[in-house]
Motif scaffolding. Structure first.
Motif, PDB file in Angstrom:
ATOM      1  N   SER A  29       0.913  -1.663  -0.043  1.00 14.74           N
ATOM      2  CA  SER A  29      -0.278  -0.050   0.109  1.00 14.74           C
ATOM      3  C   SER A  29       0.870   1.237  -0.162  1.00 14.74           C
ATOM      4  CB  SER A  29      -1.296   0.344   0.891  1.00 14.74           C
ATOM      5  OG  SER A  29      -2.360  -0.886   1.344  1.00 14.74           O
TER       6      SER A  29
ATOM      7  N   ARG B 269     -15.635   6.500  -9.184  1.00 19.35           N
ATOM      8  CA  ARG B 269     -16.174   6.546  -8.715  1.00 19.35           C
ATOM      9  C   ARG B 269     -16.619   8.295  -7.551  1.00 19.35           C
ATOM     10  NH1 ARG B 269     -16.481   0.568  -5.844  1.00 19.35           N
ATOM     11  NH2 ARG B 269     -15.902  -0.132  -8.062  1.00 19.35           N
TER      12      ARG B 269
ATOM     13  N   THR C 198      -3.800   0.309  -2.920  1.00 20.56           N
ATOM     14  CA  THR C 198      -3.964  -1.380  -2.539  1.00 20.56           C
ATOM     15  C   THR C 198      -3.111  -1.744  -3.700  1.00 20.56           C
ATOM     16  OG1 THR C 198      -4.722  -0.900  -0.863  1.00 20.56           O
ATOM     17  CG2 THR C 198      -4.001  -2.788  -0.816  1.00 20.56           C
TER      18      THR C 198
ATOM     19  N   ALA D   7      -6.081  -1.516  -5.727  1.00 20.14           N
ATOM     20  CA  ALA D   7      -8.149  -0.629  -5.425  1.00 20.14           C
ATOM     21  C   ALA D   7      -7.838   1.002  -5.191  1.00 20.14           C
ATOM     22  CB  ALA D   7      -8.556  -0.986  -4.038  1.00 20.14           C
TER      23      ALA D   7
ATOM     24  N   THR E 103      -8.289   3.898  -3.159  1.00 20.15           N
ATOM     25  CA  THR E 103      -9.252   4.722  -1.833  1.00 20.15           C
ATOM     26  C   THR E 103      -9.264   5.697  -1.506  1.00 20.15           C
ATOM     27  OG1 THR E 103      -8.448   3.637   0.508  1.00 20.15           O
ATOM     28  CG2 THR E 103     -10.028   2.302  -1.009  1.00 20.15           C
TER      29      THR E 103
ATOM     30  N   ARG F  22     -14.107   2.816  -1.370  1.00 16.25           N
ATOM     31  CA  ARG F  22     -13.517   2.784  -2.867  1.00 16.25           C
ATOM     32  C   ARG F  22     -13.543   4.275  -4.336  1.00 16.25           C
ATOM     33  NH1 ARG F  22     -10.923  -2.620  -4.701  1.00 16.25           N
ATOM     34  NH2 ARG F  22     -11.852  -2.531  -2.027  1.00 16.25           N
TER      35      ARG F  22
ATOM     36  N   THR G 223     -11.562   3.631  -7.323  1.00 16.26           N
ATOM     37  CA  THR G 223     -11.192   2.802  -8.504  1.00 16.26           C
ATOM     38  C   THR G 223     -11.207   1.551  -8.115  1.00 16.26           C
ATOM     39  OG1 THR G 223     -11.053   3.020 -10.526  1.00 16.26           O
ATOM     40  CG2 THR G 223      -8.996   3.918  -8.855  1.00 16.26           C
ATOM     41  N   ASN G 224     -10.989   0.456  -9.011  1.00 18.59           N
ATOM     42  CA  ASN G 224     -10.142  -0.444  -9.180  1.00 18.59           C
ATOM     43  C   ASN G 224      -8.896  -0.717 -10.619  1.00 18.59           C
ATOM     44  OD1 ASN G 224     -11.591  -1.495  -6.544  1.00 18.59           O
ATOM     45  ND2 ASN G 224     -12.824  -2.590  -7.732  1.00 18.59           N
TER      46      ASN G 224
END
Length: 158
Positions: A19, A94, A106, A122, A124, A130, A132-133
């Motif tokens: 991370s 998002r 992460t 991910a 955050t 969250r 985005t991924n």
């Protein structure tokens, strides 16, 4: 000089995580937009940002700046120096990220095949929501590169 890491595929395991905390300044936004030619008003004008994203309190950090910074982590922190990014596919953010806000990236290794490392990632916000991924494929450095890298570390400073 920024301290880096240099992990070969043999030093990594499926499920291993890393991370990093990131924060972007208005100066970084300005520099990124100047370098890329991104003239979108939401990255320089609060009124434009508010028209696009009601309630924001500042301009919006370009998604490309966040993505390129995340890609930079592959070549500095995980797996680190000597790694080559082969692909990085992020999803849409998002919600907007504003200058000064902390985001947490992460990485989790999902597959290792030879020197090819598949990573789920991910992003955050500081509260853990969250943003985005994404998925990435990275070519880890080989042992010869790591040996060279280790000889160079005597001059690095944290």
């Amino acid at each position: 000089m920024t301290k880096t890491d240099c992990l070969t595929a043999a030093m990594l395991t499926v499920g291993q995580r890393h991370s990093a905390r990131l924060r972007f300044t208005r100066e970084q936004v300005d520099t990124y937009c100047a370098l890329t030619g991104d003239a979108n008003a939401i990255h320089r004008d609060l009124e434009a940002a508010r028209r696009r994203f009601p309630g924001v309190t500042d301009i919006v950090v370009p998604g490309g700046l966040i993505q390129s910074t995340v890609s930079g982590l592959f070549g500095t922190r995980f797996p680190g120096d000597g790694a080559l990014g082969l692909s990085f596919v992020p999803e849409r953010f998002r919600k907007p990220v504003l200058p000064g806000e902390e985001v947490v990236v992460t990485f989790e290794i999902t597959r290792i095949k030879g020197a090819i490392i598949d990573i789920d990632l991910a992003v955050t916000d500081a509260q853990g929501a969250r943003l985005t991924n994404g998925q990435a494929r990275v070519l880890a450095p080989d042992e010869g590169y790591r040996q060279w890298w280790e000889t160079q570390q005597s001059g690095c400073v944290d």
